[in-house]
Design an enzyme around this catalytic site. Sequence first.
Site, PDB file in Angstrom:
ATOM      1  N   HIS A   3      46.127  45.778  63.858  1.00 16.91           N
ATOM      2  CA  HIS A   3      46.328  46.145  62.455  1.00 16.91           C
ATOM      3  C   HIS A   3      45.037  45.860  61.702  1.00 16.91           C
ATOM      4  CE1 HIS A   3      47.686  46.468  58.435  1.00 16.91           C
ATOM      5  NE2 HIS A   3      47.711  45.163  58.208  1.00 16.91           N
ATOM      6  N   ASN A   8      43.106  48.894  54.480  1.00 16.27           N
ATOM      7  CA  ASN A   8      44.387  48.475  55.064  1.00 16.27           C
ATOM      8  C   ASN A   8      45.455  49.507  54.684  1.00 16.27           C
ATOM      9  OD1 ASN A   8      46.834  47.310  55.697  1.00 16.27           O
ATOM     10  ND2 ASN A   8      46.349  45.293  54.844  1.00 16.27           N
ATOM     11  N   CYS A  39      53.231  45.554  57.100  1.00 20.64           N
ATOM     12  CA  CYS A  39      52.096  45.962  57.939  1.00 20.64           C
ATOM     13  C   CYS A  39      52.420  45.930  59.426  1.00 20.64           C
ATOM     14  CB  CYS A  39      50.889  45.076  57.658  1.00 20.64           C
ATOM     15  SG  CYS A  39      50.261  45.271  55.989  1.00 20.64           S
TER      16      CYS A  39
HETATM   17  O1  UT7 Z   1      48.048  43.391  56.028  1.00 20.86           O
HETATM   18  C1  UT7 Z   1      48.453  42.173  55.515  1.00 20.86           C
HETATM   19  C2  UT7 Z   1      48.007  42.096  54.108  1.00 20.86           C
HETATM   20  N1  UT7 Z   1      46.950  41.266  53.695  1.00 20.86           N
HETATM   21  C3  UT7 Z   1      46.115  40.469  54.418  1.00 20.86           C
HETATM   22  O2  UT7 Z   1      46.138  40.377  55.601  1.00 20.86           O
HETATM   23  C4  UT7 Z   1      45.103  39.699  53.654  1.00 20.86           C
HETATM   24  C5  UT7 Z   1      44.793  38.358  54.280  1.00 20.86           C
HETATM   25  N2  UT7 Z   1      43.806  37.644  53.500  1.00 20.86           N
HETATM   26  C6  UT7 Z   1      42.540  38.074  53.358  1.00 20.86           C
HETATM   27  O3  UT7 Z   1      42.148  39.073  53.934  1.00 20.86           O
HETATM   28  C7  UT7 Z   1      41.618  37.261  52.506  1.00 20.86           C
HETATM   29  O4  UT7 Z   1      42.266  36.062  52.123  1.00 20.86           O
HETATM   30  C8  UT7 Z   1      41.140  38.018  51.227  1.00 20.86           C
HETATM   31  C9  UT7 Z   1      40.161  39.124  51.642  1.00 20.86           C
HETATM   32  C10 UT7 Z   1      42.299  38.625  50.505  1.00 20.86           C
HETATM   33  C11 UT7 Z   1      40.394  37.072  50.309  1.00 20.86           C
HETATM   34  O5  UT7 Z   1      39.321  36.460  50.990  1.00 20.86           O
HETATM   35  P1  UT7 Z   1      39.104  34.881  50.871  1.00 20.86           P
HETATM   36  O6  UT7 Z   1      37.890  34.573  51.634  1.00 20.86           O
HETATM   37  O7  UT7 Z   1      40.406  34.230  51.298  1.00 20.86           O
HETATM   38  O8  UT7 Z   1      38.800  34.711  49.330  1.00 20.86           O
HETATM   39  P2  UT7 Z   1      39.578  33.864  48.249  1.00 20.86           P
HETATM   40  O9  UT7 Z   1      40.909  34.457  47.971  1.00 20.86           O
HETATM   41  O10 UT7 Z   1      39.527  32.421  48.655  1.00 20.86           O
HETATM   42  O11 UT7 Z   1      38.680  34.066  46.986  1.00 20.86           O
HETATM   43  C12 UT7 Z   1      37.323  33.616  46.954  1.00 20.86           C
HETATM   44  C13 UT7 Z   1      36.737  33.982  45.622  1.00 20.86           C
HETATM   45  C14 UT7 Z   1      37.587  33.570  44.426  1.00 20.86           C
HETATM   46  O12 UT7 Z   1      36.709  33.157  43.393  1.00 20.86           O
HETATM   47  P3  UT7 Z   1      36.413  31.591  43.143  1.00 20.86           P
HETATM   48  O13 UT7 Z   1      37.754  30.980  42.849  1.00 20.86           O
HETATM   49  O14 UT7 Z   1      35.822  31.081  44.407  1.00 20.86           O
HETATM   50  O15 UT7 Z   1      35.474  31.602  41.988  1.00 20.86           O
HETATM   51  C15 UT7 Z   1      38.261  34.844  44.008  1.00 20.86           C
HETATM   52  O16 UT7 Z   1      38.602  34.867  42.652  1.00 20.86           O
HETATM   53  O17 UT7 Z   1      36.576  35.399  45.529  1.00 20.86           O
HETATM   54  C16 UT7 Z   1      37.186  35.845  44.300  1.00 20.86           C
HETATM   55  N3  UT7 Z   1      37.690  37.189  44.510  1.00 20.86           N
HETATM   56  C17 UT7 Z   1      36.945  38.284  44.334  1.00 20.86           C
HETATM   57  N4  UT7 Z   1      35.661  38.449  43.961  1.00 20.86           N
HETATM   58  C18 UT7 Z   1      35.188  39.710  43.887  1.00 20.86           C
HETATM   59  C19 UT7 Z   1      38.923  37.566  44.904  1.00 20.86           C
HETATM   60  N5  UT7 Z   1      38.984  38.912  45.013  1.00 20.86           N
HETATM   61  C20 UT7 Z   1      37.764  39.380  44.657  1.00 20.86           C
HETATM   62  C21 UT7 Z   1      37.206  40.666  44.556  1.00 20.86           C
HETATM   63  N6  UT7 Z   1      35.922  40.773  44.180  1.00 20.86           N
HETATM   64  N7  UT7 Z   1      37.908  41.795  44.859  1.00 20.86           N
END
Ligand code: UT7
Length: 326
Positions: free
Chosen positions: A253, A283, A113
């Site tokens: 980004h 993204n 990225c």
């Molecule tokens: O360009 C570089 C590439 N990537 C990035 O920069 C991504 C950087 N990270 C992020 O943007 C965030 O960490 C995410 C958007 C990917 C995730 O957000 P988060 O607030 O860190 O959520 P999390 O991973 O802690 O997940 C929270 C909950 C989990 O459920 P439980 O364990 O709390 O029951 C996940 O299983 O959300 C769940 N979850 C989803 N729910 C619905 C994860 N993905 C999804 C989804 N839909 N697509």
Amino acid sequence: MIRSRIIGTGSFLPPKVVTNFDLEKIMDTTDAWIQQRTGIKQRHIAEPGVGAADLGAPAARAALDAAGVRPEDIELIVCGTTSPDYLFPNTSCLIQHQIGATRSAAMDVNAACSGFMYALSTANAYVRAGVYKTVLVVGAEVLTYLLNWDKRDTAVLFGDGAGAVVLRAEKGEHGILTTHLGADGGAKDILWMEAGGSKCKVTAENVDGPERDVRMKGTDLFKRAVVVFGEAAQKALEATNMTVADIDLFIPHQANTRIIYTAAERLGLDREKVFVNIDHVANTTAASIPIAIDEALRTGRIHGGDIIMLAGFGAGLTWGSVLLRW
Ligand code: UT7
């Protein structure tokens, strides 16, 4: 002093739009979750058989038209991509052929990225060194071909697209003022794909396995991103004796609105000065910053003389910033 000035921009998004509601139908997710956690409402997705160069070439043509530059006047093409059409030849060569830039050299840069930050910095170095005067810099991605649509944690995040800028060597105060790149290869596991390269070949056994998934430690990446983003921007300000107050527009980004606004807050930058278009493009990896530059210009967010901060981060980890006077 010779600087590289952006004299034309262009972008291209594949026509197919996939909304969060479309994703609700094929995986366990909701529009509300995606919007709240990322800011994304929809993404553009390339059809099978469309490669990064097929998106990069129209973006490049638009940038050349805007600049009033003929393809044969381009001396170098640098393309940031994580989803090249082939392992070789590089995507820049394919773009070169498609647009008829018959006299140019062509190279790809893979910094995930941060790819456009690395590509733009590379192009700028050639211009500043007096090697080339007219350079095309492209970010082009069809990253969605790598996604596992059963993995909601990554599948909802990405989209396809391309953006391009034409750089011209010019004397004066307009153009790129400073660039800052960084990397931490020790953080490889935060975001990576195991199979497909020389270390781990794609085999009949692993082709549908976790080795072929985009593996991401989202929260770890989030925490690192807000720090490295801000630090890269801070370094650019220090190098030019500027302060945050001098920035007219921050074009980051587009990975997550929460990351973007947290980084802006850490810098002390008002939200009104931050350009965000993740809602409709998601993204797009190395294409996100040039797509955003082109959109910011077309929507009147950039004016002559503005101080523009660009900053990105991504797998590697890699990060970078470019400060320029439009
Ligand atoms: O360009 C570089 C590439 N990537 C990035 O920069 C991504 C950087 N990270 C992020 O943007 C965030 O960490 C995410 C958007 C990917 C995730 O957000 P988060 O607030 O860190 O959520 P999390 O991973 O802690 O997940 C929270 C909950 C989990 O459920 P439980 O364990 O709390 O029951 C996940 O299983 O959300 C769940 N979850 C989803 N729910 C619905 C994860 N993905 C999804 C989804 N839909 N697509």
